[in-house]
Design a protein around this motif. Structure first.
Motif, PDB file in Angstrom:
ATOM      1  N   PHE A  10       0.818  -1.208   0.000  1.00 18.69           N
ATOM      2  CA  PHE A  10       0.000   0.000   0.000  1.00 18.69           C
ATOM      3  C   PHE A  10       0.856   1.264   0.000  1.00 18.69           C
ATOM      4  N   LEU A  11       1.967   1.251   0.725  1.00 18.07           N
ATOM      5  CA  LEU A  11       2.840   2.425   0.720  1.00 18.07           C
ATOM      6  C   LEU A  11       3.440   2.661  -0.666  1.00 18.07           C
ATOM      7  N   GLY A  12       3.778   1.594  -1.371  1.00 22.28           N
ATOM      8  CA  GLY A  12       4.248   1.741  -2.753  1.00 22.28           C
ATOM      9  C   GLY A  12       3.184   2.356  -3.646  1.00 22.28           C
ATOM     10  N   LEU A  13       1.957   1.899  -3.472  1.00 16.17           N
ATOM     11  CA  LEU A  13       0.849   2.468  -4.255  1.00 16.17           C
ATOM     12  C   LEU A  13       0.616   3.933  -3.890  1.00 16.17           C
ATOM     13  N   PHE A  14       0.710   4.245  -2.604  1.00 18.70           N
ATOM     14  CA  PHE A  14       0.536   5.639  -2.189  1.00 18.70           C
ATOM     15  C   PHE A  14       1.664   6.529  -2.713  1.00 18.70           C
ATOM     16  N   VAL A  42      -2.620  13.061  -0.229  1.00 15.66           N
ATOM     17  CA  VAL A  42      -1.957  11.762  -0.116  1.00 15.66           C
ATOM     18  C   VAL A  42      -1.007  11.747   1.087  1.00 15.66           C
ATOM     19  N   ILE A  43      -0.244  12.806   1.260  1.00 17.24           N
ATOM     20  CA  ILE A  43       0.676  12.870   2.407  1.00 17.24           C
ATOM     21  C   ILE A  43      -0.098  12.743   3.714  1.00 17.24           C
ATOM     22  N   TYR A  44      -1.160  13.517   3.848  1.00 16.76           N
ATOM     23  CA  TYR A  44      -1.946  13.477   5.075  1.00 16.76           C
ATOM     24  C   TYR A  44      -2.591  12.110   5.280  1.00 16.76           C
ATOM     25  N   LEU A  45      -3.110  11.530   4.213  1.00 17.98           N
ATOM     26  CA  LEU A  45      -3.765  10.226   4.330  1.00 17.98           C
ATOM     27  C   LEU A  45      -2.770   9.159   4.785  1.00 17.98           C
ATOM     28  N   VAL A  46      -1.597   9.122   4.171  1.00 17.23           N
ATOM     29  CA  VAL A  46      -0.566   8.148   4.565  1.00 17.23           C
ATOM     30  C   VAL A  46      -0.158   8.373   6.018  1.00 17.23           C
ATOM     31  N   ALA A  47       0.061   9.617   6.405  1.00 17.91           N
ATOM     32  CA  ALA A  47       0.473   9.917   7.777  1.00 17.91           C
ATOM     33  C   ALA A  47      -0.603   9.503   8.782  1.00 17.91           C
ATOM     34  N   LEU A  48      -1.853   9.746   8.463  1.00 17.09           N
ATOM     35  CA  LEU A  48      -2.945   9.367   9.361  1.00 17.09           C
ATOM     36  C   LEU A  48      -3.090   7.852   9.461  1.00 17.09           C
ATOM     37  N   LEU A  49      -2.935   7.171   8.342  1.00  9.80           N
ATOM     38  CA  LEU A  49      -3.103   5.718   8.322  1.00  9.80           C
ATOM     39  C   LEU A  49      -1.917   4.967   8.916  1.00  9.80           C
ATOM     40  N   TYR A  50      -0.700   5.394   8.587  1.00  7.21           N
ATOM     41  CA  TYR A  50       0.485   4.599   8.894  1.00  7.21           C
ATOM     42  C   TYR A  50       1.477   5.258   9.848  1.00  7.21           C
ATOM     43  N   GLY A  51       1.248   6.504  10.252  1.00  9.11           N
ATOM     44  CA  GLY A  51       2.105   7.150  11.233  1.00  9.11           C
ATOM     45  C   GLY A  51       3.182   8.054  10.653  1.00  9.11           C
ATOM     46  N   ILE A 155      -9.958  -0.709   6.609  1.00 10.26           N
ATOM     47  CA  ILE A 155      -9.666  -1.569   5.465  1.00 10.26           C
ATOM     48  C   ILE A 155      -8.169  -1.726   5.244  1.00 10.26           C
ATOM     49  N   LEU A 156      -7.418  -0.619   5.314  1.00 10.55           N
ATOM     50  CA  LEU A 156      -6.012  -0.622   4.915  1.00 10.55           C
ATOM     51  C   LEU A 156      -5.027  -0.865   6.043  1.00 10.55           C
ATOM     52  N   VAL A 157      -5.412  -0.601   7.251  1.00  8.16           N
ATOM     53  CA  VAL A 157      -4.447  -0.720   8.354  1.00  8.16           C
ATOM     54  C   VAL A 157      -4.644  -2.029   9.091  1.00  8.16           C
TER      55      VAL A 157
END
Length: 157
Positions: A10-14, A42-51, A155-157
């Motif tokens: 998922f991080l690769g896709l992001f 995208v930056i905010y979404l990744v940070a919220l989902l994965y830290g 779903i993703l985490v």
């Protein structure tokens, strides 16, 4: 699928999505070598989902890569530092505070960093344009990210 493999995939896709959101959905600002884009979402979404660490890597590397590919190489090191810090701050704060606060703190950091950089590179006349564009960019990106986060976190985490 193993959790670590799923996260890496998922991080690769992001990362790819960030490059697209920054490069394809780019709106240049006349007069100065500046532009508005949708990468903040995208930056905010990744940070919220994965830290914080994931937000820093995706935000810094993906955004700097977009600058290089998009013809703004002078901005790449600046972008790497600012967007990396922005992603890190949002991700770290989101562990203790609501997403809106975390995103707002990241947005302030990003706006201050780019205003300072624009002022140094292009003079003080670029600062108001940079701040105005960044305010819109972080606001739109924040709204998109928070809406998607609420739907994707289970779903993703």
């Amino acid at each position: 699928m193993d959790g670590k493999i799923k996260k890496i995939a998922f991080l690769g896709l992001f990362m790819a999505l960030l490059v697209i959101a920054t490069s394809v959905f780019r709106f240049p600002v006349p007069t100065f070598n500046l532009y508005f884009n949708l990468g903040e979402a995208v930056i905010y979404l990744v940070a919220l989902l994965y830290g914080g660490p994931a937000g820093a890597v995706i935000g810094g590397v993906g955004s700097a890569l977009s600058d290089v590919l998009g013809g703004y190489p002078v901005w790449a090191p600046i972008t790497f530092a600012i967007k990396g810090a922005e992603g890190f701050v949002v991700g770290m704060l989101s562990k203790r505070y609501k997403p809106y606060f975390a995103v707002s703190a990241g947005a302030v950091l990003m706006m201050a960093g780019y205003a300072a950089a624009a002022g140094l590179l292009y003079g003080s006349g670029a600062v108001p344009l940079e701040l105005a564009g960044d305010f819109v960019q972080t606001s739109v990106g924040g709204i998109i990210a928070i809406m998607l986060y609420k739907r994707l976190k289970k779903i993703l985490v």
